[in-house]
Structures are given as C-alpha cells and as structure tokens.
Design a protein around this motif. Structure first.
Motif, PDB file in Angstrom:
ATOM      1  N   LEU A  63      24.830   4.092  18.214  1.00 33.56           N
ATOM      2  CA  LEU A  63      24.546   3.672  16.852  1.00 33.56           C
ATOM      3  C   LEU A  63      25.790   3.109  16.166  1.00 33.56           C
ATOM      4  N   ASP A  67      26.294  -0.637  14.441  1.00 33.63           N
ATOM      5  CA  ASP A  67      26.937  -0.932  13.155  1.00 33.63           C
ATOM      6  C   ASP A  67      28.025  -1.993  13.314  1.00 33.63           C
ATOM      7  N   ASP A 145      16.614   0.346  10.105  1.00 28.71           N
ATOM      8  CA  ASP A 145      17.075   0.686   8.757  1.00 28.71           C
ATOM      9  C   ASP A 145      18.548   0.353   8.566  1.00 28.71           C
ATOM     10  N   ARG A 146      19.352   0.541   9.613  1.00 31.48           N
ATOM     11  CA  ARG A 146      20.768   0.153   9.524  1.00 31.48           C
ATOM     12  C   ARG A 146      20.878  -1.356   9.295  1.00 31.48           C
TER      13      ARG A 146
END
Length: 213
Positions: A63, A67, A145-146
């Motif tokens: 994750l 990002d 959602d990120r």
C-alpha cells in the motif's frame, strides 16, 4: 524492540523464500536475526503471530508503494497507470502480496486467518497484526479510496468524485486481472490508457490533465 522485530520479519521472509512455511523453524528465524528464541516469542507470541505480522508488513509495504505511485506524476491517467504497474509487479515479485491480492494461498505460504484473533500481546505492533488482515476485496477498496483521496481536486462535485471512484476501482480490478493473467505487449500501462480513454470526461475526472496534487 523495533530493530529486533524488523530483523525477525526479514529473517522470516528470507526463510519463506527458501522453504515452505511449514518447514520454517522459529529457532532458525531467531538465529538468523541474531536474537534469542525467547525474544522471538516475546515479540510475536507464536508462529501464527509471526505469520500474521509478516503478512501485515507486506500488505503495508504494498500500500505504501501504491501511495508512491499515485504521487509520481501530475496527470491522473499516468498516476493510475503507475499504481496498476506497481500492483502487477509487486504480485509478480512477492508471493505474499500475490496471495493477498488474489486470495490464492499456496501450500508453501502461511495462511493466517483474515479475521481478528484474540491477542494478549503487550506489543502494539503485534496487537495490530492480530487485527483483521485485508482480503482481496479490502485491497480493492483501500487502493481505490487512496487514489480518490490523492486525485480529487478541491471542490470537486460529488458526482464527479463518484465517477473518479468508479474509474479508480476499474483500474485496480484491471491490475488484479493482470496478476492472474499477465498482459501482452504494451503491458499494464497500455491497458489502463485504453480503458480510461473510454471513460466519460468531467471536471476532476480521470482524463483531466491539470491535477497537480
């Protein structure tokens, strides 16, 4: 003992690359990490605890890579393509990430339960690892959602944010399909470009090139 914890997780990950998880011994993991077996048990409680912490760390690393990918370019389409490429390459290079994203756990891998388990650990990081682990559906939602949080322009109407969310989820699911069946010439990026070109264009949507966050 953060340093000892990371050394133990590194040792466990290396051992998993060499032999099935069932053949990985706690005493060997401790020896490679340069700590006592008691320290290993103090940190993780059990082999199951070690497995959950290892899976959680690899999930967090994946994750974090998402990002970074989303922050690399100014054009929305390129950011989403970078996140999709990272997803496919991570799954190709890391068996734990591939298992987490697809839900297919081979006999060589640990297979910790996704639901939370009771924890008596005093170690905050282990209590977190004892919480629920992400399922493939969870990863889709987390990455979507990120992406929406990073790519949405300030003041974007709710309808356009919803459209962006649909496009982001489409890209995530496309990337996951490439994990199961590697793409041909052009790779994941070309597939993402082709799919997004067919999406409606609105302010704040995936084809707007002016977003610079």
């Amino acid at each position: 003992m953060p340093a000892a914890r990371e050394s133990l997780l590194d040792a466990a990950y290396t051992a998993l690359g060499r032999r099935p998880w069932t053949a990985v011994r706690m005493v060997d993991v401790a020896a490679v990490a340069g700590v006592s077996r008691q320290t290993l048990y103090n940190e993780f409680g059990s082999k199951e605890g070690l497995a959950r912490a290892l899976v959680r760390r690899e999930a967090d690393a994946y994750l974090a890579g998402v990002d970074r990918a989303l922050a690399t370019r100014t054009e929305v389409r390129e950011r989403l393509a970078a996140a999709a490429e990272w997803t496919a390459s991570s799954a190709r290079d890391n068996a734990l990430v591939r298992a987490m994203l697809t839900g297919c756990w081979s006999e060589r891998l640990p297979a910790p339960t996704l639901s939370a388990v009771p924890s008596s650990s005093a170690v905050p990081a282990q209590r977190r690892a004892d919480g629920p682990l992400p399922s493939p559906a969870d990863f889709v939602a987390l990455v979507r959602d990120r992406a929406v949080a990073v790519l949405s322009a300030p003041g974007t109407p709710k309808s356009d944010t919803a459209e962006l969310a649909r496009s982001c989820e489409l890209v995530v699911r496309l990337a996951l399909s490439c994990v199961a069946a590697p793409p041909g010439e052009g790779g994941v990026t070309d597939l993402v470009h082709t799919v997004l070109q067919r999406q409606p264009t609105r302010a704040g949507g995936p084809q707007v090139r002016s977003i610079s966050r």
